[in-house]
Design a protein around this motif. Sequence first.
Motif, short mmCIF file in Angstrom:
data_model
loop_
_atom_site.label_atom_id
_atom_site.label_comp_id
_atom_site.label_asym_id
_atom_site.label_seq_id
_atom_site.Cartn_x
_atom_site.Cartn_y
_atom_site.Cartn_z
N MET A 141 0.85 -1.20 0.00
CA MET A 141 0.00 0.00 0.00
C MET A 141 0.89 1.25 0.00
O MET A 141 1.87 1.32 0.71
CB MET A 141 -0.90 -0.01 1.24
N THR A 142 0.54 2.20 -0.78
CA THR A 142 1.33 3.43 -0.88
C THR A 142 1.09 4.33 0.31
O THR A 142 -0.05 4.70 0.58
CB THR A 142 0.97 4.19 -2.17
N ALA B 76 0.60 7.56 2.59
CA ALA B 76 -0.01 8.83 2.22
C ALA B 76 1.05 9.87 1.89
O ALA B 76 0.87 10.70 1.01
CB ALA B 76 -0.92 9.33 3.35
N ASP C 28 3.79 9.49 0.38
CA ASP C 28 4.45 9.25 -0.89
C ASP C 28 3.54 9.45 -2.08
O ASP C 28 3.90 9.14 -3.21
CB ASP C 28 5.00 7.81 -0.92
N LEU C 29 2.33 9.91 -1.85
CA LEU C 29 1.39 10.10 -2.94
C LEU C 29 1.90 11.17 -3.89
O LEU C 29 2.51 12.16 -3.50
CB LEU C 29 0.02 10.50 -2.41
N MET D 233 -6.15 5.55 3.37
CA MET D 233 -4.89 5.53 2.62
C MET D 233 -5.05 4.76 1.32
O MET D 233 -4.46 5.12 0.28
CB MET D 233 -3.78 4.93 3.48
N SER E 43 -6.87 6.84 -1.15
CA SER E 43 -5.95 7.92 -1.54
C SER E 43 -4.97 7.46 -2.60
O SER E 43 -4.68 8.17 -3.57
CB SER E 43 -5.19 8.44 -0.31
N SER E 44 -4.44 6.26 -2.43
CA SER E 44 -3.47 5.74 -3.39
C SER E 44 -4.13 5.46 -4.73
O SER E 44 -3.49 5.56 -5.78
CB SER E 44 -2.82 4.46 -2.84
N LYS F 193 -4.90 9.08 -6.19
CA LYS F 193 -3.73 9.96 -6.17
C LYS F 193 -4.04 11.31 -5.51
O LYS F 193 -3.51 12.34 -5.90
CB LYS F 193 -3.18 10.19 -7.59
N ASP G 247 -4.46 13.03 -1.51
CA ASP G 247 -4.15 12.77 -0.11
C ASP G 247 -5.33 13.16 0.78
O ASP G 247 -5.41 14.27 1.28
CB ASP G 247 -2.89 13.53 0.31
N THR H 125 -11.21 1.33 -8.33
CA THR H 125 -9.95 1.10 -9.02
C THR H 125 -10.20 0.55 -10.42
O THR H 125 -9.54 0.96 -11.39
CB THR H 125 -9.09 0.09 -8.22
#
Length: 427
Positions: A1-2, A4, A6-7, A262, A265-266, A269, A271, A311
């Motif tokens: 999971m990316t 937050a 690093d978005l 999160m 958010s990923s 894209k 936050d 997604t």
Amino acid sequence: MTPASDLTPAPAAPSADYKFTPKQVLVGAQMLFVAFGALVLVPLLTGLDPSVALFTAGLGTLIFQIVTRGQVPVFLASSFAFIAPIIYGVQTWGMAATTGGLAAAGLLYVALSFAIRAFGSGFLHRLLPPVVVGPVIMVIGLSLAPVAVNMATGLAGETQVMPRNTALLLAAISLGATMLTAILGRGIMRVVPILAGVAAGYIAALALGAINGETLVNTAPLADAPWFKVPGFVAPEFNLAAILFILPVAIAPAIEHFGDIMAISSVTKRDYMEKPGIQNTMLGDGLATAAAGLLGGPPNTTYSEVTGAVTLTRAFNPAIMTWAAVFAIALSFAGKLSGALSTIPMPVMGGIMILLFGMVTVVGLSVLAKLGEALSEARNMVIISTVLIIGLGGLTLQFGEGFTLAGIGLSGVAGLLLNLILPQQRD
């Protein structure tokens, strides 16, 4: 999971773009379809009214959209984390007292949202680290294992409602269909494995009944149900014992909320941890859960199934979730829908429960995996083992007249206290 942080930088999340277009309405209906199986499964397993669950899911999503100013494309519906405490609570204190405890769980989220405003989001992770949350989630899943097995074998209490071998066959068919859809499904089918499992088990029950001359599907509830029916709302009662039993269960979904926000958010894209802010998303979730409890519905949570559908479809407009909420509220007044859900054979649901409750346990294991090598440290092993045995061993503490703490609630309190009072391990 990316993470937050690093978005990819993006402009502030836009508010929902409401357009009454066939495409937007159709995508909103599709989002409800994705969530439908899990949404109605919780009330079917716990004895709550599925129509009330539909209504409170729609209402909760609308509340969330208002609080977050229509910026986050998520759908809120029935939380699996509360299945075990609802079943135990209804048996011990009754439906009204249990829903009062669920409403209090929502108010706990509200309190956490204000604490986040005051102290920042990091305090929650310090108070409830993986060493506490992981085993509590595992207790939630493992404590439901006997319920799943009994339903899969056609056993309701002391009554065998269906021949054991027939029940096991139906459970195996629904379980197998759910597994295969989750593993091999493509596109939208991959996010609706529960619906696929229910459909396969239901069709198998109809076929076996026709072959053997048995009535495996009781269609009377569907025939007797009116076309239009007001959901069976339940007025809550506030019982201190029930409230203190259910509150610790809210710890796990509160932590999970961070992961859900999160995740979306990923995908988009944007936050959402910063705007509208985790304190506002938590507040929206809490108010939605409190409203559900006050009306007799299950607690709400952000649905990962719908995040998966977002997604796939790239439908990032939060207004689509508003349409899904409107459809959910409208369907809650369809009496025939509630009647149709009541005709699903118990072993069909039992087969799916075997998988779902096991997956809850796996989620707990994945949380513990975040500890890495620290999992083998003496302090962490002491906390984990104590929480698991207290939660699964049937330990009960009696406080005065009529108040007991046991099971999931007691294990959650034990984990929280042990994490606070035990000294850190020396190198």
